[in-house]
Each structure stands twice: as structure tokens, then as C-alpha cells.
Design a protein around this motif. Sequence first.
Motif, PDB file in Angstrom:
ATOM      1  N   ARG A 183       0.834  -1.194   0.000  1.00  0.00           N
ATOM      2  CA  ARG A 183       0.000   0.000   0.000  1.00  0.00           C
ATOM      3  C   ARG A 183       0.874   1.252   0.000  1.00  0.00           C
ATOM      4  O   ARG A 183       1.821   1.361   0.773  1.00  0.00           O
ATOM      5  CB  ARG A 183      -0.900  -0.025   1.231  1.00  0.00           C
ATOM      6  CG  ARG A 183      -1.942   1.076   1.295  1.00  0.00           C
ATOM      7  CD  ARG A 183      -2.757   0.917   2.566  1.00  0.00           C
ATOM      8  NE  ARG A 183      -3.319  -0.434   2.667  1.00  0.00           N
ATOM      9  CZ  ARG A 183      -3.683  -0.998   3.817  1.00  0.00           C
ATOM     10  NH1 ARG A 183      -3.530  -0.346   4.955  1.00  0.00           N
ATOM     11  NH2 ARG A 183      -4.186  -2.216   3.825  1.00  0.00           N
ATOM     12  N   ASP A 184       0.540   2.206  -0.871  1.00  0.00           N
ATOM     13  CA  ASP A 184       1.346   3.418  -0.964  1.00  0.00           C
ATOM     14  C   ASP A 184       0.494   4.558  -1.515  1.00  0.00           C
ATOM     15  O   ASP A 184       0.226   4.613  -2.717  1.00  0.00           O
ATOM     16  CB  ASP A 184       2.557   3.187  -1.872  1.00  0.00           C
ATOM     17  CG  ASP A 184       3.577   4.309  -1.781  1.00  0.00           C
ATOM     18  OD1 ASP A 184       3.210   5.403  -1.317  1.00  0.00           O
ATOM     19  OD2 ASP A 184       4.739   4.085  -2.172  1.00  0.00           O
ATOM     20  N   PRO A 185       0.053   5.479  -0.652  1.00  0.00           N
ATOM     21  CA  PRO A 185      -0.777   6.594  -1.121  1.00  0.00           C
ATOM     22  C   PRO A 185      -0.085   7.450  -2.177  1.00  0.00           C
ATOM     23  O   PRO A 185      -0.749   8.148  -2.948  1.00  0.00           O
ATOM     24  CB  PRO A 185      -1.036   7.413   0.158  1.00  0.00           C
ATOM     25  CG  PRO A 185      -0.803   6.456   1.285  1.00  0.00           C
ATOM     26  CD  PRO A 185       0.259   5.519   0.803  1.00  0.00           C
ATOM     27  N   ALA A 186       1.239   7.385  -2.246  1.00  0.00           N
ATOM     28  CA  ALA A 186       1.981   8.217  -3.194  1.00  0.00           C
ATOM     29  C   ALA A 186       1.782   7.785  -4.639  1.00  0.00           C
ATOM     30  O   ALA A 186       2.159   8.511  -5.555  1.00  0.00           O
ATOM     31  CB  ALA A 186       3.472   8.197  -2.848  1.00  0.00           C
ATOM     32  N   MET A 187       1.177   6.609  -4.853  1.00  0.00           N
ATOM     33  CA  MET A 187       0.933   6.181  -6.230  1.00  0.00           C
ATOM     34  C   MET A 187      -0.557   6.170  -6.578  1.00  0.00           C
ATOM     35  O   MET A 187      -0.928   5.892  -7.717  1.00  0.00           O
ATOM     36  CB  MET A 187       1.536   4.795  -6.491  1.00  0.00           C
ATOM     37  CG  MET A 187       0.847   3.641  -5.778  1.00  0.00           C
ATOM     38  SD  MET A 187       1.673   2.068  -6.179  1.00  0.00           S
ATOM     39  CE  MET A 187       0.574   0.896  -5.362  1.00  0.00           C
ATOM     40  N   ALA A 188      -1.417   6.476  -5.622  1.00  0.00           N
ATOM     41  CA  ALA A 188      -2.862   6.467  -5.874  1.00  0.00           C
ATOM     42  C   ALA A 188      -3.239   7.576  -6.843  1.00  0.00           C
ATOM     43  O   ALA A 188      -2.654   8.662  -6.836  1.00  0.00           O
ATOM     44  CB  ALA A 188      -3.624   6.619  -4.573  1.00  0.00           C
ATOM     45  N   LEU A 189      -4.242   7.305  -7.688  1.00  0.00           N
ATOM     46  CA  LEU A 189      -4.703   8.276  -8.675  1.00  0.00           C
ATOM     47  C   LEU A 189      -6.021   8.893  -8.209  1.00  0.00           C
ATOM     48  O   LEU A 189      -6.946   8.168  -7.832  1.00  0.00           O
ATOM     49  CB  LEU A 189      -4.899   7.598 -10.039  1.00  0.00           C
ATOM     50  CG  LEU A 189      -3.619   7.021 -10.659  1.00  0.00           C
ATOM     51  CD1 LEU A 189      -3.954   6.173 -11.882  1.00  0.00           C
ATOM     52  CD2 LEU A 189      -2.651   8.137 -11.023  1.00  0.00           C
ATOM     53  N   PRO A 190      -6.142  10.227  -8.235  1.00  0.00           N
ATOM     54  CA  PRO A 190      -7.366  10.887  -7.754  1.00  0.00           C
ATOM     55  C   PRO A 190      -8.550  10.652  -8.687  1.00  0.00           C
ATOM     56  O   PRO A 190      -8.384  10.435  -9.884  1.00  0.00           O
ATOM     57  CB  PRO A 190      -6.972  12.375  -7.730  1.00  0.00           C
ATOM     58  CG  PRO A 190      -5.858  12.492  -8.716  1.00  0.00           C
ATOM     59  CD  PRO A 190      -5.121  11.189  -8.671  1.00  0.00           C
ATOM     60  N   GLU A 191      -9.770  10.691  -8.106  1.00  0.00           N
ATOM     61  CA  GLU A 191     -10.988  10.424  -8.869  1.00  0.00           C
ATOM     62  C   GLU A 191     -11.993  11.561  -8.717  1.00  0.00           C
ATOM     63  O   GLU A 191     -11.933  12.348  -7.780  1.00  0.00           O
ATOM     64  CB  GLU A 191     -11.628   9.111  -8.392  1.00  0.00           C
ATOM     65  CG  GLU A 191     -10.754   7.886  -8.547  1.00  0.00           C
ATOM     66  CD  GLU A 191     -11.486   6.605  -8.166  1.00  0.00           C
ATOM     67  OE1 GLU A 191     -12.671   6.481  -8.513  1.00  0.00           O
ATOM     68  OE2 GLU A 191     -10.864   5.750  -7.525  1.00  0.00           O
ATOM     69  N   ARG A 192     -12.953  11.594  -9.678  1.00  0.00           N
ATOM     70  CA  ARG A 192     -14.126  12.458  -9.566  1.00  0.00           C
ATOM     71  C   ARG A 192     -15.317  11.708 -10.167  1.00  0.00           C
ATOM     72  O   ARG A 192     -15.223  10.509 -10.447  1.00  0.00           O
ATOM     73  CB  ARG A 192     -13.897  13.820 -10.242  1.00  0.00           C
ATOM     74  CG  ARG A 192     -13.594  13.770 -11.723  1.00  0.00           C
ATOM     75  CD  ARG A 192     -13.811  15.138 -12.378  1.00  0.00           C
ATOM     76  NE  ARG A 192     -12.925  16.169 -11.841  1.00  0.00           N
ATOM     77  CZ  ARG A 192     -11.875  16.664 -12.488  1.00  0.00           C
ATOM     78  NH1 ARG A 192     -11.561  16.194 -13.698  1.00  0.00           N
ATOM     79  NH2 ARG A 192     -11.143  17.601 -11.954  1.00  0.00           N
ATOM     80  N   HIS A 193     -16.444  12.400 -10.450  1.00  0.00           N
ATOM     81  CA  HIS A 193     -17.690  11.702 -10.729  1.00  0.00           C
ATOM     82  C   HIS A 193     -17.685  10.837 -11.995  1.00  0.00           C
ATOM     83  O   HIS A 193     -18.425   9.872 -12.083  1.00  0.00           O
ATOM     84  CB  HIS A 193     -18.875  12.683 -10.776  1.00  0.00           C
ATOM     85  CG  HIS A 193     -18.752  13.770 -11.794  1.00  0.00           C
ATOM     86  ND1 HIS A 193     -17.949  14.873 -11.611  1.00  0.00           N
ATOM     87  CD2 HIS A 193     -19.357  13.944 -13.000  1.00  0.00           C
ATOM     88  CE1 HIS A 193     -18.064  15.687 -12.647  1.00  0.00           C
ATOM     89  NE2 HIS A 193     -18.900  15.148 -13.506  1.00  0.00           N
ATOM     90  N   LEU A 194     -16.875  11.134 -12.990  1.00  0.00           N
ATOM     91  CA  LEU A 194     -16.854  10.301 -14.196  1.00  0.00           C
ATOM     92  C   LEU A 194     -15.703   9.304 -14.206  1.00  0.00           C
ATOM     93  O   LEU A 194     -15.514   8.591 -15.180  1.00  0.00           O
ATOM     94  CB  LEU A 194     -16.780  11.184 -15.452  1.00  0.00           C
ATOM     95  CG  LEU A 194     -18.027  12.011 -15.770  1.00  0.00           C
ATOM     96  CD1 LEU A 194     -17.825  12.811 -17.046  1.00  0.00           C
ATOM     97  CD2 LEU A 194     -19.268  11.130 -15.891  1.00  0.00           C
TER      98      LEU A 194
END
Length: 434
Positions: free
Chosen positions: A180-191
Motif C-alpha cells: 500500500r502506498d498513497p503516493a501512487m494512488a490516482l485521484p478520482e471524480r464523478h466520471l
Amino acid sequence: MPTQTAPRSCPALFLTAPASHQGKTTLTAGLARHHRNLGRSVHVFKTGPDFLDPFILERASGNPVYSLDLWMTGEAECRRRLYDAAASADLILIEGSMGLFDGTPSSADLAAVFNVPVLPIIDVSGMAQTFAAVAHGLATFRPGLPFHGVVANGVASARHAEMLLEMLPPSLPCAGAVMRDPAMALPERHLGLVQAQEIDDLESRIATAAARIAETGLAELPPPVAFAPAAAVAVPRLLAGVRIAVARDLAFSFLYPANLELLSALGAEVAYFSPLADEPLPAADAVYLPGGYPELHLEALGAHGATRATLRAHVAAGKPLFAECGGMLYLLDALTERTGTTGPMLGLLPGHATLHNRLAALGLQSVELGGETLRGHAFHYSSVQTPLAPYTHARRANGAAPGEAIYRHGSILASYLHCYFPSSPSATAALFKP
């Protein structure tokens, strides 16, 4: 020159999952970047209709990312795309859509047709030995589906990894336990994911994912897959001499690379402009307003005048204008986003759109225009109120309910439907022919 008839072999993997939000795009991007860092040519494909993931995967791989879908793009084009990629790629990656068996056709259907080994990515947050049960179910649900192994994503610790693997059968190898690594997570929005061009630290996130991949068995190339020969289909130059202005910026970015390539193959000259920057419409015989996020830019789009004036002059002259989803919303009198803020739009199509918190439509659809069928999809959170009667309706790929309304208003043709132009070059040409 003799016709190429021999299959082409290239290492390939089909990255999938039991559901959405498991980290498929993050790990596919990381895997592509890892092998690119080693000097390999990586070609990535995305299953089904998607405008967001492909641009992140393009940044990771350095190559354009095309859609593969047995219904929307068709099996023949899927075969040709894969065969062409195998000529120069050291690795082919296909990212699935939703869960492995979701949809008709599904990711599993596509993997089976081309015999590409499946690699499910499972988010193991809050999970231990049950990981083995989920992996076993995916691997055995459809006998004969080629399997490469399974990936545990979001592993909390070395001890967590031990618990995840202790009940995994020997016949189902774990290709990687990704920490697990938050530094590689990609941000999301409604679409879906936030657009690649809006993520300031995207390179850092991809690099972090690549580093995590390098610590796993995914660092090695998978076995080669043989891709059968497929010839390109000749495209008639039905738009020779036609200049098409295409809106392209952060507000209007939902563009399939294959759509733009087809317009050029049809003989059209493509010129780009930015409504968000209030650029005037370039000299053009036709206009294409693709989908995107006009709701995120109400103030800018409502205040600008040069784009508005030149688009109005284009329509007043009776020149074709084709608008999809967000492009259609931009044509309306006004648009209200989810907080209740309303902004004026172009006023070229009577009506008003409202963005909702819940999904309004999702699925593959097609529309018949002039006796030809264009395939595509719908995916939106808004609804339109307009006094216009629909010119026609799209048809759903599955189910009998009517699809999206298609509106014709003077020289404007507009709908929520996102069309995949290569599904019918002649119908596409008719959209833009003066």
C-alpha cells in the motif's frame, strides 16, 4: 510486397479485477513504466469505452492507447490493433473494464478471443485468507480462460502478505504483492479518474507505482502470445478538402485517438481550438464538440465571447456542427452543476441541463444515420430539458429500452452518445460533410 500471413508473437497480459476501484489503472501504468524504464517498447490498450484511463496509460507507456471492445470497435479491429502492436512492441498490456466478467461483452470474452493471459488485481484492504477464495473463484468461474496468476494490491505489511498467500493453491501463483502506498494512488471524480493533464504530480505517482512493481514478480516479462494476421481496411477519402475544427482542452477532452485518425484517413484536415481559452473558431467547414467537463468550467465558458461569436456565425451559415455529451451541454442555454450554480452556455440549442449526484446513463449504444450504423456509448450524470423533439433515438446494445435521444436543430446534430467513428466511416463522413 507479399501479404503478411504469419502470426506475430509478443509477451502480453490482460490486467483485470473482480470490480472497479481495485487499482487496475495505477498498476497497469506502473507496469508499463517499469518495462519502459528498462528500454522496452510497451503498447497498452484499454477495454471498452474510456476517455480517462487511456491518457494516464499513454503518459506511462509513451505510446497512444487505443480502445478494444468486441462490440463497439469490433473483433476485426481489435485483431488488427493487436497484430500491428505486436510488430514493434516488447510487451502488450490490456487493461480491463470493471470486473472480469462484467458486461456483454466482458473483459473475459475479449481475453478468451485473443488468448491473452488474465491477471486479476485484487484490493486486499480489510482482507486476509479470503483473498485466496476470491482469486480461486475468478480463476475457475470460466473454464479454459487463460490465467497468468493474481496480484494482491494494497498489502499492509509482510505479515499481511503471508496471510494472503497461505491458502492460495499452487496452481494459482501470486504474481505480485504490491504494498500500500498513497503516493501512487490516482485521484478520482464523478466520471472516473481525474484527467491526466490535471494531475500535477502524475509523473511522480507513475514512478512510485513502477518502483513498487519492480519489487514483485511482475518485473519479469510474461510469456509471448501469438496474434493472428489482420489486414487494414481501406478508408475512402469521403472528406477530402473538408476542414474540421475540433474543440480540445480541459473542458472538452473526451476524444478517442482512433476518431481523430479516422477523420484524417477520410481526407479531412483537422484544426483544434480551445473554448476554455476563448479562442475563435478557426476557418472550418464543420465543427466537432466532443464530451468533457463543461460543468467544471461554468464561469470561464460563460464569460468568453470570441468562441461564442464564431460558433454562432458557423451555425448561422448552415455549416455542420456535431456535439457529443459535454459538447451538447455547451450548446444549450444554461447548465446547472451539482451545487446549484448555473452558468450560461452558447444558446445554440434550446434547453437547460442539470448535473445530478447519481449516474443517469451508462452503456453501449448505436445510432442509425442515413442507413449506416455508428456504435458508441453513453455515460453521464446530467439530464437535459429541451422543447426539441428527438430527431431519432440510439439503440442499446443490450435490452429493448430506447437509447439516447439524438437532436437535430438546423445544422446541429447533438446527443449524449459518444460515437466511435471507425465503426462506420461513411456515417462519420456524413456528420461533417458540408
